[in-house]
Structure formats: structure tokens, C-alpha cells
Design an enzyme around this catalytic site. Structure first.
Site, PDB file in Angstrom:
ATOM      1  N   HIS A  30       0.853  -1.195   0.000  1.00  0.00           N
ATOM      2  CA  HIS A  30       0.000   0.000   0.000  1.00  0.00           C
ATOM      3  C   HIS A  30       0.884   1.238   0.000  1.00  0.00           C
ATOM      4  O   HIS A  30       1.198   1.795   1.050  1.00  0.00           O
ATOM      5  CB  HIS A  30      -0.933  -0.040   1.218  1.00  0.00           C
ATOM      6  N   HIS A  32       1.121   4.739  -2.464  1.00  0.00           N
ATOM      7  CA  HIS A  32       0.707   5.534  -3.638  1.00  0.00           C
ATOM      8  C   HIS A  32       1.980   6.166  -4.158  1.00  0.00           C
ATOM      9  O   HIS A  32       2.607   6.965  -3.445  1.00  0.00           O
ATOM     10  CB  HIS A  32      -0.297   6.608  -3.233  1.00  0.00           C
ATOM     11  N   GLU A 213     -11.220   3.446   6.047  1.00  0.00           N
ATOM     12  CA  GLU A 213     -10.184   4.361   6.543  1.00  0.00           C
ATOM     13  C   GLU A 213     -10.939   5.476   7.271  1.00  0.00           C
ATOM     14  O   GLU A 213     -10.929   5.547   8.494  1.00  0.00           O
ATOM     15  CB  GLU A 213      -9.350   4.919   5.387  1.00  0.00           C
ATOM     16  N   ASP A 291       1.697   3.986   2.672  1.00  0.00           N
ATOM     17  CA  ASP A 291       0.654   4.839   2.103  1.00  0.00           C
ATOM     18  C   ASP A 291       1.234   5.976   1.254  1.00  0.00           C
ATOM     19  O   ASP A 291       1.366   5.831   0.044  1.00  0.00           O
ATOM     20  CB  ASP A 291      -0.272   5.371   3.201  1.00  0.00           C
ATOM     21  N   ASP A 292       1.570   7.106   1.883  1.00  0.00           N
ATOM     22  CA  ASP A 292       2.124   8.271   1.168  1.00  0.00           C
ATOM     23  C   ASP A 292       3.337   8.759   1.966  1.00  0.00           C
ATOM     24  O   ASP A 292       3.272   9.779   2.665  1.00  0.00           O
ATOM     25  CB  ASP A 292       1.062   9.373   1.072  1.00  0.00           C
TER      26      ASP A 292
HETATM   27  N1  HPA Z   1      -6.658   7.363   1.173  1.00  0.00           N
HETATM   28  C1  HPA Z   1      -7.360   7.571   0.058  1.00  0.00           C
HETATM   29  N2  HPA Z   1      -6.800   7.988  -1.052  1.00  0.00           N
HETATM   30  C2  HPA Z   1      -5.493   8.208  -1.080  1.00  0.00           C
HETATM   31  C3  HPA Z   1      -4.725   8.005   0.047  1.00  0.00           C
HETATM   32  C4  HPA Z   1      -5.342   7.554   1.229  1.00  0.00           C
HETATM   33  O1  HPA Z   1      -4.722   7.339   2.297  1.00  0.00           O
HETATM   34  N3  HPA Z   1      -3.457   8.317  -0.310  1.00  0.00           N
HETATM   35  C5  HPA Z   1      -3.469   8.676  -1.608  1.00  0.00           C
HETATM   36  N4  HPA Z   1      -4.709   8.617  -2.075  1.00  0.00           N
HETATM   37 ZN    ZN Z   2      -3.823   4.718   0.531  1.00  0.00          ZN
END
Ligand code: HPA
Ligand code: ZN
Length: 352
Positions: A30, A32, A213, A291-292
């Protein structure tokens, strides 16, 4: 059912457990890739492409990374991606990630990318996929990282736009392994994307979706029942529905949990309050992911080490379980998974 544990120490002092977490082979499911764009690279690409930024400096941009919720993050994340124009830009972004991933002993990575963020600005989808794919190939040959791509649909846009995106990506079908669903969760339930996920399934693509989330447990059920997903991204709100937890545990449905993200986006107030230990105790196939990472304060090892430091319920057995789940939950062939798990077992045995 979960397999018996291989030989490993029952306890390790925190510093030795942290170093085992750092050095063990791992899988990232996970991430992005646009969320790995560090401010320094944003500025370099902006200069290279003549793109004007709303911030005067790297420091000013980084100082803006204080988020109230998912949407306040997404606004700045989409703005950061505006510097990506040429195929080389997409390559450079992914390559910078792979170099960091290699330092974290990531041996397998499945990268999310958001083509609509780029096609909306007039960038050809072939430029996006081509640059990312070339970085994946080089990650394999130069770094020994097995990497693949998952095309995500932006859920704040329409299903027709998602269908058009899938259609536009078909000439590059061999360069991605699946589809996902990301962006603003609330008000955009999985059901909105039933047709495009059915079409992706018919094409033999893997299917995953962000759910639970910020959105309610019902969105996790919708992703399972309507989108037929094979993994849930985040999914931490499943605990609000015990029947759903039992279902997720019985089916060993993976949850790609992102602890630092959850704190930065205020899903949990602090890391010490994160429900990762509860997810594992409930028998769920939880994994840890970044994630990011450029926006949330750390890459995969940072997520692991910070979580174990903040959550005393997590020990050696939980470390092994999380890392093993990361391999088991991947879309790699079984033989590859077995090879990585053997390396993981050896790392834990050597820590005794
Ligand atoms: N959630 C939803 N969309 C996203 C996320 C996230 O954590 N990061 C990048 N796009
Ligand atoms: Zn994500």
C-alpha cells in the site's frame, strides 16, 4: 488458519527488535507512488518542467504538511503531482521510491498509481504507465526488488470516467496487475464502481479498494460483496462491526494498514491508540505499509519501528506475523512467496 511459528526468540529488547524489523526482508502493498514525491523532487521537477508552485521553498511546502483529515491531505497531494509531465518524471519519482525501499529491505512492492490525476492535466496515460513500468523493470534488475503496478480509480470522479480510464489503459494491460480505488472515501461508496470492477475482473486483473479508513464498516462490506476485492486497503474501522471482523478473519482477507498515515490524517489521535494490536489479536491478516511516505513522515521501516515503539503489545511474534502477512497477502506467485518467507524465517531465527 495461521501456520506455526518458525524458530525465533520469544522476546527481544526494544533496540534489537527494531533492528530486526529494519533488516528483515519485507513486502509493501500500500504505497501511492505519487505520495512518495518528496518536496525536494517536487521542486526539482517543477524547475525542469517550468511549473509554478504555490510554495516559495521546500521548507514552506513541507511546513504545509499538517492535515486535518483525508481531504485536506488529498488537496495538497494532487497539487504536488502537478509537476509530473514527462515519462522521465514518472520514472524518477518511482526510482527515488525504489532506492528508499531497497534501503528498507523491501523485496516486493505493489505500487498504486492514479492515472486520472495526470490525464486530467493532458498527460497521456502511456507516458504515466511507461515511466513507472520502466522504473519497476530497473528495480528488479538493479535492486533485486520485485515490483508491479496497480491502477487506482479516483472515487470522487464518476464511474464513467473510471471506465474510460480502464479503456485507455488497455494497450498497457501487461504493465499492471490490478485495479484499486482511492481518494475521498466519504460519500463515495464502493457500489459506485460496481461495473468498472466487474470489467477489471473479467480482464483477469486483481482488485483491491480503500475502505474503512474514514468510511464506515459498510464500505468494507461493499468492497467485498460488490467489488469482489482480494484485499482491503486500510480497513481499520472494521472493528466497529464484530461480525465483519469475524468474516475478515475467517476468510484471511488482508488489510493493508498504514499506521503513520492514520495518525497524520487523524484516524487515530496517536500511534499509541492505533488498533493494529487489536487487529492482530482478532486473527486478521493485517500488514504494515507506508501509504504516502513523503507526506506522512516515513517509509516502511519508519512505520514498523514507530508502531512497535508506541505499542508495547507488539513483540517478536507480532513482528513476524505482520511481515509474513505482507508476503502472503501479495499478488506474487506462490513460489516467490515461499522464497521470501524462507528468508524471513532465517532472519528471525538468526536474531535468537
Ligand atoms: N486514502 C485515500 N486515497 C489516497 C490516500 C489515502 O490514504 N493516499 C493517496 N490517495
Ligand atoms: Zn492509501
Amino acid at each position: 488458519m495461521t501456520a506455526a511459528l518458525p524458530p525465533m526468540p520469544r522476546h527481544l529488547p526494544p533496540d534489537r527488535l527494531a533492528s530486526l524489523l529494519r533488516s528483515a526482508p519485507k513486502s509493501e502493498l500500500h504505497i501511492h507512488i505519487e505520495g512518495s514525491l518528496e518536496p525536494e523532487l517536487i521542486f526539482r521537477l517543477a524547475q525542469r518542467n517550468g511549473v509554478a508552485l504555490a510554495y516559495p521553498s521546500v521548507e514552506a511546502l513541507r511546513a504545509a504538511y499538517a492535515f486535518a483529515d483525508l481531504q485536506s491531505f488529498l488537496d495538497i497531494y494532487y497539487a504536488g503531482a502537478s509537476v509530473l509531465i514527462e515519462e522521465q518524471d514518472f520514472f524518477d519519482m518511482a526510482w527515488a521510491y525504489f532506492e528508499r525501499a531497497a534501503a528498507d529491505q523491501v523485496v516486493h512492492a505493489e505500487l498504486f498509481f492514479d492515472p486520472q490525476t495526470h490525464t486530467a492535466r493532458g498527460i497521456d496515460i502511456g507516458v504515466v504507465i511507461g515511466g513507472l513500468h520502466r522504473a519497476c523493470e530497473q528495480a528488479r534488475s538493479a535492486l533485486g526488488i520485485d515490483a508491479s503496478l496497480i491502477l487506482c480509480f479516483l472515487r470522487h470522479l464518476s464511474e464513467d470516467e473510471a471506465l474510460a480510464t480502464l479503456q485507455a489503459a488497455l494497450p498497457y494491460r501487461t504493465m499492471f496487475i490490478g485495479v484499486g480505488l482511492d481518494s475521498s472515501e466519504r460519500g463515495h461508496p464502493p457500489q459506485k464502481f460496481a461495473r468498472v470492477f466487474a470489467e477489471a475482473g473479467a480482464l483477469g486483473l486483481h482488485r483491491v479498494a480503500h475502505a474503512g479508513e474514514e468510511g464506515p464498516p459498510a464500505y468494507i462490506e461493499g468492497a467485498l460483496d460488490v467489488l469482489q476485492v482480494e484485499r482491503i486497503d486500510h480497513g481499520v474501522r472494521c472493528v466497529e462491526n464484530p461480525a465483519l471482523v469475524a468474516r475478515l478473519a475467517a476468510s484471511r482477507m488482508p488489510l493493508t494498514v498504514c499506521p503513520l498515515s492514520n495518525v497524520k490524517l487523524r484516524v487515530f489521535a496517536t500511534l499509541a491508540e492505533h488498533n493494529l494490536p487489536a487487529l492482530l489479536a482478532a486473527g486478521l491478516c493485517a500488514t504494515v505499509n507506508s501509504d504516502d511516505p513523503a507526506y506522512f513522515g516515513g517509509y516502511l521501516n519508519d512505520n514498523l519501528v514507530a508502531s512497535f515503539a508506541a505499542l508495547p503489545q507488539l513483540g517478536v511474534a507480532e513482528a513476524y506475523r505482520l511481515l509474513r502477512n505482507g508476503f502472503e497477502a501479495s499478488f506474487a506467485p506462490d513460489a516467490d512467496k515461499a522464497g521470501w518467507i524462507a528468508r524471513l524465517d532465517a532472519a528471525f531465527a538468526a536474531a535468537a
